[in-house]
Design a protein around this motif. Sequence first.
Motif, PDB file in Angstrom:
ATOM      1  N   TRP A  37       1.225  -2.096   0.472  1.00  0.00           N
ATOM      2  CA  TRP A  37      -0.186   0.064  -0.225  1.00  0.00           C
ATOM      3  C   TRP A  37       0.834   0.995   0.219  1.00  0.00           C
ATOM      4  O   TRP A  37       0.330   2.633  -0.823  1.00  0.00           O
ATOM      5  N   THR A  38       1.986   1.238   0.323  1.00  0.00           N
ATOM      6  CA  THR A  38       3.035   1.898   0.689  1.00  0.00           C
ATOM      7  C   THR A  38       3.020   2.643  -0.954  1.00  0.00           C
ATOM      8  O   THR A  38       2.974   4.266  -1.414  1.00  0.00           O
ATOM      9  N   ILE A  39       3.906   1.310  -1.684  1.00  0.00           N
ATOM     10  CA  ILE A  39       3.959   2.246  -2.950  1.00  0.00           C
ATOM     11  C   ILE A  39       2.940   2.149  -4.016  1.00  0.00           C
ATOM     12  O   ILE A  39       2.732   3.296  -4.980  1.00  0.00           O
ATOM     13  N   VAL A  40       1.437   1.684  -4.128  1.00  0.00           N
ATOM     14  CA  VAL A  40       0.220   1.513  -4.456  1.00  0.00           C
ATOM     15  C   VAL A  40      -0.127   3.293  -4.006  1.00  0.00           C
ATOM     16  O   VAL A  40      -0.287   3.720  -5.364  1.00  0.00           O
ATOM     17  N   ILE A  41       0.073   3.010  -3.202  1.00  0.00           N
ATOM     18  CA  ILE A  41      -0.739   5.091  -2.276  1.00  0.00           C
ATOM     19  C   ILE A  41       0.302   6.163  -3.738  1.00  0.00           C
ATOM     20  O   ILE A  41       0.086   6.768  -4.191  1.00  0.00           O
ATOM     21  N   ALA A  42       1.379   5.997  -2.985  1.00  0.00           N
ATOM     22  CA  ALA A  42       2.729   6.763  -3.549  1.00  0.00           C
ATOM     23  C   ALA A  42       2.166   6.997  -5.500  1.00  0.00           C
ATOM     24  O   ALA A  42       2.296   8.035  -5.668  1.00  0.00           O
ATOM     25  N   GLY A  43       2.106   5.723  -5.855  1.00  0.00           N
ATOM     26  CA  GLY A  43       2.068   5.770  -7.630  1.00  0.00           C
ATOM     27  C   GLY A  43       0.478   6.482  -7.596  1.00  0.00           C
ATOM     28  O   GLY A  43       0.229   7.312  -8.954  1.00  0.00           O
ATOM     29  N   ILE A  44      -0.288   6.219  -7.367  1.00  0.00           N
ATOM     30  CA  ILE A  44      -1.758   7.370  -7.400  1.00  0.00           C
ATOM     31  C   ILE A  44      -1.828   7.997  -7.166  1.00  0.00           C
ATOM     32  O   ILE A  44      -1.980   9.687  -7.604  1.00  0.00           O
ATOM     33  N   ILE A  45      -0.713   8.832  -6.219  1.00  0.00           N
ATOM     34  CA  ILE A  45      -0.429  10.822  -6.032  1.00  0.00           C
ATOM     35  C   ILE A  45       0.283  10.561  -6.880  1.00  0.00           C
ATOM     36  O   ILE A  45       0.007  11.886  -7.793  1.00  0.00           O
ATOM     37  N   VAL A  46       1.263   9.946  -7.648  1.00  0.00           N
ATOM     38  CA  VAL A  46       2.100  10.172  -8.632  1.00  0.00           C
ATOM     39  C   VAL A  46       1.067  11.361  -9.801  1.00  0.00           C
ATOM     40  O   VAL A  46       1.070  11.841 -10.590  1.00  0.00           O
ATOM     41  N   LEU A  47      -0.158   9.955 -10.537  1.00  0.00           N
ATOM     42  CA  LEU A  47      -0.146   9.811 -11.447  1.00  0.00           C
ATOM     43  C   LEU A  47      -1.284  11.363 -10.996  1.00  0.00           C
ATOM     44  O   LEU A  47      -1.989  11.829 -12.554  1.00  0.00           O
ATOM     45  N   ILE A  48      -1.688  11.322 -10.333  1.00  0.00           N
ATOM     46  CA  ILE A  48      -3.405  12.084  -9.833  1.00  0.00           C
ATOM     47  C   ILE A  48      -2.478  14.296  -9.629  1.00  0.00           C
ATOM     48  O   ILE A  48      -2.939  14.842 -10.828  1.00  0.00           O
ATOM     49  N   GLN A  49      -0.871  14.040  -9.619  1.00  0.00           N
ATOM     50  CA  GLN A  49      -0.569  15.266  -9.274  1.00  0.00           C
ATOM     51  C   GLN A  49      -0.121  15.320 -10.627  1.00  0.00           C
ATOM     52  O   GLN A  49      -0.117  16.684 -11.471  1.00  0.00           O
ATOM     53  N   ALA A  50       0.682  14.270 -12.001  1.00  0.00           N
ATOM     54  CA  ALA A  50       0.954  14.395 -13.148  1.00  0.00           C
ATOM     55  C   ALA A  50      -0.359  14.965 -13.812  1.00  0.00           C
ATOM     56  O   ALA A  50      -1.233  15.715 -14.355  1.00  0.00           O
ATOM     57  N   ALA A  51      -1.627  14.413 -13.569  1.00  0.00           N
ATOM     58  CA  ALA A  51      -2.599  14.874 -14.702  1.00  0.00           C
ATOM     59  C   ALA A  51      -3.041  16.531 -13.707  1.00  0.00           C
ATOM     60  O   ALA A  51      -4.036  17.172 -15.018  1.00  0.00           O
ATOM     61  N   MET A  52      -2.824  16.701 -13.050  1.00  0.00           N
ATOM     62  CA  MET A  52      -3.578  17.955 -12.275  1.00  0.00           C
ATOM     63  C   MET A  52      -2.224  19.208 -12.271  1.00  0.00           C
ATOM     64  O   MET A  52      -2.669  20.227 -12.114  1.00  0.00           O
ATOM     65  N   THR A  53      -1.070  18.823 -13.157  1.00  0.00           N
ATOM     66  CA  THR A  53      -0.241  20.026 -13.514  1.00  0.00           C
ATOM     67  C   THR A  53      -0.453  20.856 -14.601  1.00  0.00           C
ATOM     68  O   THR A  53      -0.548  20.186 -15.530  1.00  0.00           O
ATOM     69  N   ASP A  54      -0.034  21.688 -14.431  1.00  0.00           N
ATOM     70  CA  ASP A  54      -0.345  22.636 -15.491  1.00  0.00           C
ATOM     71  C   ASP A  54       1.276  23.036 -15.934  1.00  0.00           C
ATOM     72  O   ASP A  54       2.070  23.428 -15.857  1.00  0.00           O
TER      73      ASP A  54
END
Length: 131
Positions: A37-54
């Motif tokens: 769950w540590t790496i999966v949650i981090a991966g989800i955050i990375v994807l969401i962050q990439a999608a939301m970055t300008d």
Amino acid sequence: MRFIPTRFHGFLDYIVGIFMIIAPWVLDFSDNDAATWTIVIAGIIVLIQAAMTDFEVGLVRRIPMQSHLMMDFGIGVILALSPWLFQFDDYVYLPHLIVGIFSILASLTTHRVPSHSYKAEHTNPDHIRHM
């Protein structure tokens, strides 16, 4: 020294984010909940962050690139230390450590602003949609 273009960083975010989500099963450590769950949650955050970055590959474009890079640094530190913080280092630690260090290095070597062509295209009044 910052030499990684933001566009390339964005593509890496999507690739590495997906890898982080599937890593527990591909690298065979999915039977340890903390490690998984540590790496999966981090991966989800990375994807969401990439999608939301300008930046060039962002979809929603709400997070400034500098904020994205600071978050990458923080995620990297937490991920790199997570095997010892959450006490699964006797079971697995290399995926978390490697991806964490990679994230830290990427945050320190990626340009802080998107390319000039991206900024020109997204700040030019002729390209702004009127509602």
